[in-house]
Design a protein around this motif. Structure first.
Motif, short mmCIF file in Angstrom:
data_model
loop_
_atom_site.label_atom_id
_atom_site.label_comp_id
_atom_site.label_asym_id
_atom_site.label_seq_id
_atom_site.Cartn_x
_atom_site.Cartn_y
_atom_site.Cartn_z
N PHE A 193 36.38 45.24 34.71
CA PHE A 193 37.68 44.97 35.18
C PHE A 193 37.31 44.02 36.70
CE2 PHE A 193 37.84 49.21 33.53
CZ PHE A 193 39.10 49.33 33.17
N SER A 194 38.35 43.04 36.96
CA SER A 194 38.26 42.17 37.87
C SER A 194 38.99 42.05 39.06
CB SER A 194 38.61 40.76 36.98
OG SER A 194 38.33 39.68 37.81
N LYS A 195 40.01 43.06 39.04
CA LYS A 195 40.89 42.79 40.35
C LYS A 195 40.07 43.93 41.64
CE LYS A 195 45.08 43.09 39.78
NZ LYS A 195 46.56 43.44 39.58
N ILE A 196 40.27 43.22 42.70
CA ILE A 196 39.77 43.86 43.90
C ILE A 196 40.80 44.08 45.00
CG2 ILE A 196 37.31 43.15 43.49
CD1 ILE A 196 37.55 40.91 45.75
N GLN A 197 40.57 44.20 46.24
CA GLN A 197 41.42 44.59 47.21
C GLN A 197 42.41 43.04 47.51
OE1 GLN A 197 38.31 45.15 47.45
NE2 GLN A 197 37.78 47.18 48.72
N PHE A 198 43.56 43.38 47.79
CA PHE A 198 44.33 42.28 48.19
C PHE A 198 44.75 41.60 47.07
CE2 PHE A 198 41.81 43.14 52.04
CZ PHE A 198 42.61 43.81 52.67
N ASP A 199 44.80 42.19 45.96
CA ASP A 199 45.18 41.53 44.58
C ASP A 199 44.19 40.37 44.18
OD1 ASP A 199 46.99 42.24 42.62
OD2 ASP A 199 48.06 40.57 42.98
N LEU A 200 43.21 40.32 44.47
CA LEU A 200 42.23 39.07 44.39
C LEU A 200 41.58 39.47 42.99
CD1 LEU A 200 40.53 38.39 47.83
CD2 LEU A 200 42.26 37.17 46.73
N MET A 201 41.45 38.18 42.26
CA MET A 201 40.63 38.38 41.08
C MET A 201 39.44 37.76 41.04
SD MET A 201 42.70 40.02 38.62
CE MET A 201 42.37 39.07 37.09
N VAL A 202 38.22 38.47 40.99
CA VAL A 202 36.83 37.84 41.02
C VAL A 202 36.70 36.85 39.87
CG1 VAL A 202 34.41 38.39 40.91
CG2 VAL A 202 35.87 40.00 42.16
N SER A 203 37.24 37.26 38.58
CA SER A 203 36.94 36.32 37.43
C SER A 203 38.50 36.01 37.23
CB SER A 203 35.99 36.93 36.28
OG SER A 203 36.59 38.23 35.81
N ASP A 204 38.55 35.12 36.02
CA ASP A 204 39.82 34.52 35.79
C ASP A 204 40.58 35.61 34.92
OD1 ASP A 204 38.88 32.38 37.08
OD2 ASP A 204 38.59 31.34 35.11
N LYS A 205 39.80 36.65 34.44
CA LYS A 205 40.48 37.68 33.52
C LYS A 205 40.33 38.99 33.78
CE LYS A 205 39.77 34.38 29.50
NZ LYS A 205 41.20 34.01 29.24
N ASN A 206 41.25 39.69 33.31
CA ASN A 206 41.08 41.30 33.54
C ASN A 206 41.18 41.79 32.40
OD1 ASN A 206 40.58 43.51 34.93
ND2 ASN A 206 42.57 43.55 35.77
N LYS A 233 41.85 31.83 45.20
CA LYS A 233 42.41 32.92 44.35
C LYS A 233 43.41 33.72 44.62
CE LYS A 233 37.72 33.22 41.84
NZ LYS A 233 38.41 33.42 40.43
N ALA A 234 43.60 33.83 46.03
CA ALA A 234 44.73 34.64 46.54
C ALA A 234 46.13 34.09 46.10
CB ALA A 234 44.13 34.63 48.05
N VAL A 235 46.18 32.64 46.27
CA VAL A 235 47.29 31.84 45.82
C VAL A 235 47.73 31.62 44.37
CG1 VAL A 235 47.62 31.31 48.37
CG2 VAL A 235 46.49 29.80 46.56
N ASP A 236 46.52 31.55 43.43
CA ASP A 236 46.73 31.24 42.22
C ASP A 236 45.83 32.08 41.48
OD1 ASP A 236 46.76 30.04 39.72
OD2 ASP A 236 45.38 28.52 40.26
N HIS A 237 46.52 33.20 40.88
CA HIS A 237 45.64 34.07 39.95
C HIS A 237 45.23 33.58 38.70
CE1 HIS A 237 47.65 37.67 42.37
NE2 HIS A 237 46.74 36.90 43.23
N SER A 238 45.49 32.48 38.27
CA SER A 238 45.31 32.05 37.22
C SER A 238 43.65 31.47 37.17
CB SER A 238 46.07 30.75 36.46
OG SER A 238 45.57 29.58 37.38
N GLY A 239 43.17 31.18 38.20
CA GLY A 239 41.82 30.49 38.66
C GLY A 239 41.71 29.27 38.42
N ASP A 240 42.72 28.61 38.19
CA ASP A 240 42.70 26.97 37.87
C ASP A 240 42.32 26.32 39.22
OD1 ASP A 240 43.18 27.40 35.36
OD2 ASP A 240 45.22 26.92 35.43
N LEU A 241 42.95 26.79 40.40
CA LEU A 241 42.75 26.41 41.66
C LEU A 241 41.26 26.43 42.11
CD1 LEU A 241 43.86 24.51 43.88
CD2 LEU A 241 44.65 26.59 45.05
N ALA A 242 40.80 27.51 42.00
CA ALA A 242 39.39 27.84 42.34
C ALA A 242 38.63 26.79 41.52
CB ALA A 242 39.12 29.34 42.13
N LYS A 243 38.68 26.87 40.35
CA LYS A 243 37.68 25.95 39.49
C LYS A 243 37.77 24.56 40.15
CE LYS A 243 38.18 28.39 35.08
NZ LYS A 243 38.96 28.41 33.77
N LYS A 244 38.79 23.94 40.69
CA LYS A 244 38.91 22.61 41.04
C LYS A 244 37.84 22.72 42.29
CE LYS A 244 43.19 21.37 39.34
NZ LYS A 244 44.63 21.21 39.55
#
Length: 309
Positions: A193-206, A233-244
């Motif tokens: 499972f990937s979701k943690i506090q404040f609706d953050l996703m550690v990885s791109d998928k759950n 990751k807080a503003v873009d749950h898809s993970g695309d911005l974090a990858k950049k």
């Protein structure tokens, strides 16, 4: 109904919500067996006759629920996760309530769903995890948060992260389903499972039902360099911005072996250990059956359909 309750006396804030659940759930003719854990009696002993009960209530934090789930892996025995820890991330990911009366309704409805488990093998030790496991900075956070969890609650993890800005950097040799990659950074996180506090996703998928684990390499040289990724990751749950931003690398696999130089200590589901790299993590598909809400079933059915498209 015959119900087995395993209650970790040391979890969370020491509240007695589990007793409210028992009073609310029980009706004439029911049999409820309570067994207590406080760090001494092995869970294998507490659960040795679990098959004789209609379901098991796992009352404690994420680490307690993970250990009970792993002990009952592949038995098809329904488990009701009863969130009584500080973070309670599994309950959040399952959309499960924390209030005893609401959990009673969940138990009465008796909807169940199979989920994957993670398994870590390190030297002669095997442990299971439901949420996440990791080494390096991840373990340091869990270890330092332990002392303040009752005082600060979930904020203790963020406080521990911010007070350790310069963790050890290691070189990693990571083998994913037979293919080896080289990397470096302050830690590695494995997620089911990937979701943690404040609706953050550690990885791109759950997707904790797809037979795979996600692997996240924290490539930075210090904790401060992770902040832009956390914000992304807080503003873009898809993970695309974090990858950049490039501060993390994300992989997926069924069996993953991690070695680090210098070696790093491990944690699983919030439990800091003294186990160290190298270790192997593998996914155990559909190994645990949880009692969940209709909303949980609908949510994961929707996620799985979207991932196939």
């Amino acid at each position: 109904m015959k119900v087995l309750v395993i209650h970790n006396l040391g979890s969370g804030y020491g509240e007695g919500a589990i007793y409210d659940f028992i009073r609310t759930y029980s009706v004439d003719g029911d049999s409820v067996t309570m067994r207590f854990f406080n760090g001494i009696t092995p869970f294998s002993e507490l659960l040795k006759d679990a098959k004789d009960f209609d379901f098991v209530v796992a009352c404690g934090g994420d680490g307690t629920i993970a250990t009970i789930s792993y002990e009952l892996r592949n038995t098809n025995i329904p488990i009701l996760p009863f969130p009584a820890g500080t973070a309670n991330l599994l309950a959040m990911n399952l959309l499960s309530p924390s209030e005893p009366h609401a959990l009673t309704k969940l138990a009465d409805q008796a909807n169940t769903m199979l989920f994957d488990l993670g398994e870590i093998e390190c030297k002669d030790t095997k442990v299971g995890f439901t949420m996440m496991a990791g080494c390096g900075y991840d373990q340091l956070i869990m270890s330092n948060a332990r002392r303040k969890k009752r005082l600060l609650g979930p904020i203790a993890y963020f406080e521990a992260a911010l007070t350790n800005p310069a963790p050890q950097v290691s070189e990693f040799a990571i083998t994913i389903d037979g293919k080896t990659i080289q990397s470096s950074g302050i830690g590695v996180v494995l997620t089911n499972f990937s979701k943690i506090q404040f609706d953050l996703m550690v990885s791109d998928k759950n997707l904790p039902r797809d037979g795979m684990l996600d692997l996240v390499v924290l490539k930075t040289k210090n904790a401060v360099e992770l902040l832009p990724t956390v914000f992304a990751k807080a503003v873009d749950h898809s993970g695309d911005l974090a990858k950049k931003i490039g501060a993390v690398e994300v992989y997926r696999g069924r069996e993953i072996t991690i070695d680090a130089e210098p070696a790093m200590l491990l944690e699983y589901d919030g439990e800091a250990t003294q186990l160290s790299t190298p270790f192997t993590a593998r996914c155990l598909p559909g190994a645990v059956r949880y009692i969940v809400s209709e909303e949980c079933i609908k949510m994961f059915a929707s996620k799985e359909k979207a991932s196939e498209e």
